[in-house]
Design a protein around this motif. Structure first.
Motif, PDB file in Angstrom:
ATOM      1  N   LEU B  46       0.858  -1.184   0.000  1.00 50.33           N
ATOM      2  CA  LEU B  46       0.000   0.000   0.000  1.00 50.33           C
ATOM      3  C   LEU B  46       0.891   1.230   0.000  1.00 50.33           C
ATOM      4  CD1 LEU B  46      -3.275   0.064   2.041  1.00 50.33           C
ATOM      5  CD2 LEU B  46      -2.459   1.870   0.557  1.00 50.33           C
ATOM      6  N   GLU B  48       1.757   5.172  -0.037  1.00 49.52           N
ATOM      7  CA  GLU B  48       1.162   6.449   0.320  1.00 49.52           C
ATOM      8  C   GLU B  48       1.702   7.476  -0.660  1.00 49.52           C
ATOM      9  OE1 GLU B  48       1.500   7.279   4.462  1.00 49.52           O
ATOM     10  OE2 GLU B  48       0.276   9.090   4.289  1.00 49.52           O
ATOM     11  N   GLY B  54      -3.646   7.084  -1.787  1.00 54.90           N
ATOM     12  CA  GLY B  54      -3.045   5.782  -1.572  1.00 54.90           C
ATOM     13  C   GLY B  54      -3.126   4.971  -2.843  1.00 54.90           C
ATOM     14  N   TYR B  55      -2.303   3.960  -2.939  1.00 53.06           N
ATOM     15  CA  TYR B  55      -2.321   3.106  -4.131  1.00 53.06           C
ATOM     16  C   TYR B  55      -2.068   1.678  -3.674  1.00 53.06           C
ATOM     17  CZ  TYR B  55      -1.706   1.860  -9.050  1.00 53.06           C
ATOM     18  OH  TYR B  55      -1.853   1.314 -10.295  1.00 53.06           O
TER      19      TYR B  55
END
Ligand code: SF4
Ligand code: SF4
Ligand code: SF4
Lengths: 814, 114
Positions: B46, B48, B54-55
């Motif tokens: 995850l 930031e 977020g991705y």
């Protein structure tokens, strides 16, 4: 086939096993009667060889040491965990005697038949219930908050259900020239990596993304899709209808709708009386006029023009006014001011300016506007939603708003849009709302189906009892007593039923409970007789659910276990002296009759797609007169048009236009509760390796998702002194449950997401443990009895809670 | 002189890996690995990003136990993980060929297990 003792069987995955709604073509390798491998079938157009973790783990499932392998009869008190093995013959005799005694004394309707999610069980439980004589098939979720309610809601608006278009109608799929790639798909509250919901292969959307389809995601969680979206709207759970109304606001006011579709194919031009607020009907205009005929204003003749519902036409030459008001002379000599449905619809939509939408949903107005424009300008575009839409008391109006979106943007039943979905060849085994299978309740039984007197939408479309009312009726005995329950793969206590302790009390009030399952669960532990069921590899069957039409082919047997179809068939013969089928293959042939194929013929082919021009094959069927039984162009609604104003909701005394209503247990509706429980509690996010309450005993799968997880934002976790991987209590006024904290940015600071369906097969089955059914059960925090005004939907994904660290004693078990 | 056999590998398009873990169980089934072991692991990442974004990504990682399905590929079959991957993001082949593929599309990773 070459090696001796080894056979390879092609079949279709549809529960029990992977748990899903099925459809994958699979190849089972069976050696000396044992499953040694299950693989995806590379030639199958549905999955092209791909297969999920749960299906790939079938060897551990089929031959699991804990599988039930003989019928069991309760030996001690109910819930004491003491069982006596009996033969199938004894079990059938016992069940027949007890169920017939209940039928004789209290009537067949006093016996309930409960099911879980969409498995190859529903047809056979229907067979059983209807031959026994009971109309009461029950799906355990509060508000029946799942797929069936969604289908009813969509049928109400547009006459048929619909799905996104991934060329699933064609054997050569994306290469078929009739198909058009969607430019945009709106993923409204669901998470494909984890499941194949609603009879769609989840990863088709990934196929489309690779080909360039853009994604809009509406989800409070930062899902995989949200990360890859053109627009991600992180809304407050339960406010989806407000987003949808905001979309409509933008699309209508910026003129981004398909005016030709609105005029021709919706009831936008029909007139509403401003005095009663109801539709103007031919019967208002003249004595003897039909109530089924609506009225528009003919702009050419400046006079009312009757919409003849039977011929689906206005008088020749009439040009119905789309927008505006008029005055109409009534049969009684009076006059009434009217306005068009479109004018009133626009006023409803205008109640949702984007600053109001932003206030309700917590999504900035600009984001809503941009996403709405993006969707409306993409051609074609599709919207597909997950259970968050169904799991709110405002579910039907939310579905209405969503249907209005794809209809007015001209995306209904067009290639790459929202395509109407029917059972391939109209061969129906699993009768979803609004369809008929070869099994039907008698009129006498149907009249007693629970809550149809209260909820019009249940009476009209659904074949099930309303769940919350059913649970109450078990306690009140009104209007008639409930005495028994048949539970088929329906883990009411472990995951399906909200307020699980109430369900335990309910089960204990019943005289006779039969459970059919592959493993013991918290729910089977409360039965009198438990029957060991078979997985999909151990039976013949048909899968008829959208496309294609497929057979399920028996690859093997597991000693002692029987498929639901066989159990249903045997008992149905005992319950109904007039039982019409000689054998199971007769029955399957009958189901397949509309396809013109027998079971054997379809089995040869493996799968079959309906040809173009068949009502179950796309596209633009409303233009071709393929949808309505009378063959006229249009939709299967009372008016024959897509109903922006629902004539049925009018009839049922409910809001006929889509609306947003604040959920009942939210920070806004219950500030008193929010003061104590400041976080929004959402539940039900899917695991890619566990299906609802299943698979906790499958080693490969459990190792990948070993514990009940609650997702907490890092800021929220630190505020509460909670570290990653620590055990925490999630608590509210209804109850509490223990979860392991996953500290993650996937959730916003103001919400936690608790996994659902958790129980522990490794723990004792006897009460009070019931396999640890109450320790980490998200349903402890969710009530029954908060269903929507039409009986559909319940607040399952938007409660309130607080979280705090568990003590070492609390976690000794975990 | 015998030509040196080209090294094989797995090309993974991590842009579209959804974290479904079919690859993990496909490998476990193929080789009968006990729960928790096997040729494939999937990691959640995850990221930031600026402005609070977020991705969420997943990355399948072939472990020390991956044998590149030598037996299957010899028979002309796909590796078990490649065949079953729900997102169809795994490709098995000679490393050089796969590396050329990488030039065409970003967000890929090439593994050459032992
Ligand atoms: S969950 Fe999806 S991939 Fe798995 S068997 Fe069902 S339809 Fe196939
Ligand atoms: S290539 Fe074969 S051995 Fe390696 S991870 Fe994939 S399935 Fe396992
Ligand atoms: S099977 Fe494919 S999509 Fe699923 S986790 Fe493995 S690599 Fe990713």
């Amino acid at each position: 086939m070459s090696e001796s003792g080894v056979k390879r069987v092609r079949t279709t995955s549809w529960s029990a096993g992977p748990g899903c709604h099925g459809g994958c073509g699979v190849v089972a390798t069976v050696k000396d009667g044992r499953l040694v491998k299950l693989e995806g079938d590379p030639e199958h157009p549905w999955n092209q060889g791909r297969l999920c973790s749960r299906a790939l783990a079938m060897t551990q499932y089929v031959h699991h040491p804990d599988r039930l392998r003989t019928p069991l009869k309760r030996a001690g008190e109910r819930g004491e965990g003491k069982w006596e093995a009996i033969s199938w013959e004894e079990a059938y005799d016992l069940i027949e005697a007890r169920m017939k005694a209940i039928r004789d004394e209290h009537g067949p309707e006093s016996f309930l038949f409960t099911i879980g999610t969409g498995r190859d069980i529903y047809p056979w439980i229907s067979l059983l219930a209807y031959t026994y004589g009971s109309p009461n098939i029950v799906f355990g979720l509060s508000g029946n908050s799942c797929y069936a309610t969604r289908i009813s809601a969509c049928k109400m608006v547009q006459g048929d259900y619909m799905v996104f278009d991934a060329a699933q109608w064609f054997p050569d799929r994306y290469d078929d020239p009739r198909w058009v790639q969607p430019e945009c798909i709106v993923i409204w509250g669901y998470n494909i990596p984890a499941s194949c919901p609603d009879n769609l292969f989840g990863h088709w959307i990934v196929d489309l993304m690779k080909r360039g389809t853009k994604i809009v995601t509406i989800d409070p969680r930062l899902s995989w899709f949200a990360s890859r979206s053109e627009h991600w709207l992180q809304l407050r759970p339960g406010t989806d209808a407000a987003i949808a109304m905001g979309f409509l606001h933008v699309i209508v006011n910026e003129g981004l709708y398909d005016c030709a579709f609105v005029e021709k194919w919706t009831n936008a031009a029909h007139l509403l009386r401003t005095d009663t607020g109801r539709l103007l009907r031919e019967s208002d205009l003249r004595a003897g006029g039909a109530t089924a005929n609506f009225v528009a204003w003919d702009a050419v003749r400046s006079a009312p023009a009757v919409w003849d519902a039977a011929s689906q036409a206005y008088p020749a030459g009439a040009q119905p006014l789309l927008e505006g008001t008029c005055e109409v002379a009534l049969a009684d000599g009076g006059r009434v001011a009217c306005e068009t449905v479109w004018t009133a619809f626009r006023r409803e939509v205008d109640r949702y300016p984007l600053d109001r939408v932003a206030e309700i949903t917590m999504v900035p107005a600009e984001q809503v506007r941009e996403a709405a424009r993006f969707y409306a300008k993409a051609k074609p575009a599709a919207i597909h939603w997950g259970v968050p839409i169904d799991m709110t008391p405002n579910m039907t109006p939310t579905a209405h708003a969503l249907a209005a979106l794809w209809c007015i943007t001209g995306n209904l039943d067009v290639p790459g849009g929202n395509v109407l979905a029917r059972f391939a060849f109209n061969a129906v085994a699993y009768a979803l709302p609004g369809t008929k299978s070869v099994f039907a309740p008698s009129a006498e039984a149907e009249a007693k189906r629970i809550a149809t007197d209260r909820y019009g939408i249940f009476k009209k479309f659904s074949l099930r009892a309303q769940t919350d009312v059913t649970l109450e009726q078990i306690f009140t005995g009104e209007p008639y007593p409930i005495k028994g329950m048949w539970m088929a793969a329906s883990n009411l206590i472990g995951g399906l039923g909200q307020d699980p302790k109430r369900w335990v009390e309910a089960l204990k009030k019943l005289d006779f409970v039969v459970a059919v399952d592959l493993f013991h669960t918290p729910s089977t532990q409360l039965a009198d007789v438990v029957l060991p069921a078979a997985s999909f590899l151990e039976k013949d069957g048909v899968r008829s659910w959208w496309v294609p039409l497929q057979t399920i082919n028996k690859a093997m047997t597991v000693e002692g276990c029987k498929p639901d179809i066989e159990i249903g068939f045997e008992l149905a013969r005992r319950f109904d002296p007039g039982f019409q089928w000689e054998s199971i293959h007769d029955l399957l042939d009958d189901i397949l009759k509309p396809s013109g194929m027998t079971f054997g013929e379809l089995q040869e082919k493996g799968w079959a797609f309906p040809p173009e021009g068949h009502p179950s094959a796309p596209y633009r069927r409303h233009e071709k007169g393929l949808l309505r039984p009378d063959g006229t162009p249009g939709f299967c609604t009372p008016s024959g048009r897509v109903e922006l104003y629902s004539t049925l909701r009018e009839e049922w005394g409910l809001e006929p236009f889509p609306i947003f209503e604040e959920p009942p247990l939210s920070p806004l509706s219950r500030p008193d509760l929010a003061a104590q429980y400041p976080l929004i509690l959402s539940t039900g996010r899917r695991s890619p390796v566990l299906y609802h309450t299943e698979h906790r005993q499958i080693p490969w799968l459990r190792a990948l998702d070993p514990d009940p997880i609650v997702e907490i934002h890092p800021a929220t976790a630190s505020e509460h002194g909670i570290g990653a991987g620590e055990w925490v209590w999630v608590e509210n006024s209804f109850g509490k449950a223990l979860f392991k904290a996953k500290v993650t940015l996937e959730v916003p600071t103001w919400m936690v997401m608790a996994a659902h369906g958790w129980w522990f097969p490794e723990e004792p089955g006897a009460e009070p443990s019931l396999h640890g059914a109450f320790r980490s059960n998200a349903n402890n925090l969710l009530p029954m009895g908060y269903q929507g005004k039409d009986g559909q939907g319940a607040p399952i994904k938007h409660g309130l809670c607080r979280v705090y660290k568990a003590t070492p004693e609390d976690v000794i078990h975990a | 002189m015998r030509e040196k056999k080209p090294r094989n590998g797995l090309l993974i398009d991590y842009e579209f890996c959804t974290g479904c873990k079919a690859c993990v169980v496909a490998c476990a089934q193929e080789y009968g690995w006990p729960a928790g072991q096997g040729g494939m692991r999937v990691t959640e990442i995850l990221q930031e990003l600026p402005k609070g974004r977020g991705y969420l990504s997943f990355l399948p990682f072939p472990t020390e136990s991956c044998v590149l399905c030598a037996g299957r590929t010899r028979k002309g079959l796909k590796t078990a993980c490649e065949q079953h991957c729900l997102a169809a993001v795994i490709r098995h082949g000679p490393v050089q060929e796969l590396a050329r593929e990488m030039e065409r599309k970003p967000r890929m990773v090439l593994w050459a297990p032992r």
